[in-house]
Design a protein around this motif. Structure first.
Motif, mmCIF file in Angstrom:
data_model
loop_
_atom_site.group_PDB
_atom_site.id
_atom_site.type_symbol
_atom_site.label_atom_id
_atom_site.label_comp_id
_atom_site.label_asym_id
_atom_site.label_seq_id
_atom_site.Cartn_x
_atom_site.Cartn_y
_atom_site.Cartn_z
ATOM 1 N N SER A 25 -1.023 -2.981 -2.064
ATOM 2 C CA SER A 25 0.319 -3.303 -2.552
ATOM 3 C C SER A 25 1.342 -2.256 -2.101
ATOM 4 C CB SER A 25 0.328 -3.395 -4.088
ATOM 5 O OG SER A 25 0.276 -2.107 -4.672
ATOM 6 N N LEU A 113 -4.526 -7.196 -10.031
ATOM 7 C CA LEU A 113 -3.374 -7.888 -9.446
ATOM 8 C C LEU A 113 -2.315 -8.223 -10.489
ATOM 9 C CD1 LEU A 113 -5.315 -10.198 -6.978
ATOM 10 C CD2 LEU A 113 -4.002 -8.113 -6.414
ATOM 11 N N ASP A 118 4.187 -4.382 -7.423
ATOM 12 C CA ASP A 118 4.558 -4.861 -6.098
ATOM 13 C C ASP A 118 3.494 -5.811 -5.562
ATOM 14 O OD1 ASP A 118 6.952 -3.317 -5.883
ATOM 15 O OD2 ASP A 118 5.687 -1.543 -5.558
ATOM 16 N N PRO A 119 3.914 -6.794 -4.750
ATOM 17 C CA PRO A 119 2.969 -7.769 -4.209
ATOM 18 C C PRO A 119 2.039 -7.154 -3.166
ATOM 19 C CG PRO A 119 5.132 -8.093 -3.241
ATOM 20 C CD PRO A 119 5.286 -7.033 -4.296
ATOM 21 N N GLN A 120 0.987 -7.858 -2.861
ATOM 22 C CA GLN A 120 0.060 -7.449 -1.818
ATOM 23 C C GLN A 120 0.769 -7.561 -0.464
ATOM 24 O OE1 GLN A 120 -3.608 -6.538 -2.453
ATOM 25 N NE2 GLN A 120 -2.215 -5.954 -4.088
ATOM 26 N N ARG A 121 0.419 -6.672 0.439
ATOM 27 C CA ARG A 121 1.106 -6.606 1.731
ATOM 28 C C ARG A 121 0.349 -7.282 2.857
ATOM 29 N NH1 ARG A 121 3.952 -0.725 2.130
ATOM 30 N NH2 ARG A 121 5.402 -1.075 0.418
ATOM 31 N N LYS A 138 -1.062 -13.525 -0.131
ATOM 32 C CA LYS A 138 -1.188 -14.401 -1.301
ATOM 33 C C LYS A 138 -2.614 -14.394 -1.815
ATOM 34 C CE LYS A 138 3.041 -15.829 -0.923
ATOM 35 N NZ LYS A 138 4.004 -15.042 -1.638
ATOM 36 N N ARG A 139 -2.733 -14.448 -3.107
ATOM 37 C CA ARG A 139 -4.039 -14.486 -3.741
ATOM 38 C C ARG A 139 -4.759 -15.786 -3.395
ATOM 39 N NH1 ARG A 139 -5.004 -12.741 -10.008
ATOM 40 N NH2 ARG A 139 -7.262 -12.795 -9.950
#
Length: 143
Positions: A25, A113, A118-121, A138-139
């Motif tokens: 992230s 998660l 912050d979102p995953q990169r 995206k998951r």
């Protein structure tokens, strides 16, 4: 100073995967090697309270001290369980992650998660080969 902390055991695959997801992230957490630097009683009690779980819920049951000390006895008090965890930190389940969004025992590792600001990169593949985050960050399995 990071606003994310992980109580980490580098020998544990779940803990390594959780740390990997945090770093994916873009964050670099404070890593506490809790077997070498166990939390104090106050810190451990505070973590348990913030996670909203019971003391027994944080106890690792598949360890030698658990069996040796007879910690499966339901009559053992929370204070006695805390004492055991402080003497034998291997009894503390891991990884515990603290972020501005909450505190949780991250088992499975994907639980982290929900705590990351912050979102995953990008793509993340767990050590066992399971794809958790796709190439777009995206998951996997989310609608």
């Amino acid at each position: 100073m990071s606003d994310i902390t992980i109580y980490h055991n580098p020998e544990c695959g779940t803990s390594r995967n959780t740390l990997g997801l945090i770093r994916n992230s873009g964050a670099e957490p404070e890593v506490i090697l809790y077997l070498e630097n166990p939390p104090s009683r106050v810190e451990l009690s505070g973590l348990i309270t913030r996670m909203g779980i019971g003391v027994r819920d944080l106890l690792r049951t598949n360890t030698e001290p658990y069996v040796k000390l007879g910690l499966d006895n339901p009559d053992i008090s929370d204070d006695e369980l805390l004492d055991a965890m402080l003497v034998y930190p291997i009894l503390i389940n891991r990884p515990i992650v603290v972020t501005p969004l909450g505190t949780a025992l991250c088992r499975p590792s994907e639980r982290v998660l929900d705590l990351l600001p912050d979102p995953q990169r990008g793509e993340f593949i767990k050590e066992d080969g399971e794809v958790v985050i796709d190439k777009q960050g995206k998951r996997v399995g989310e609608a």
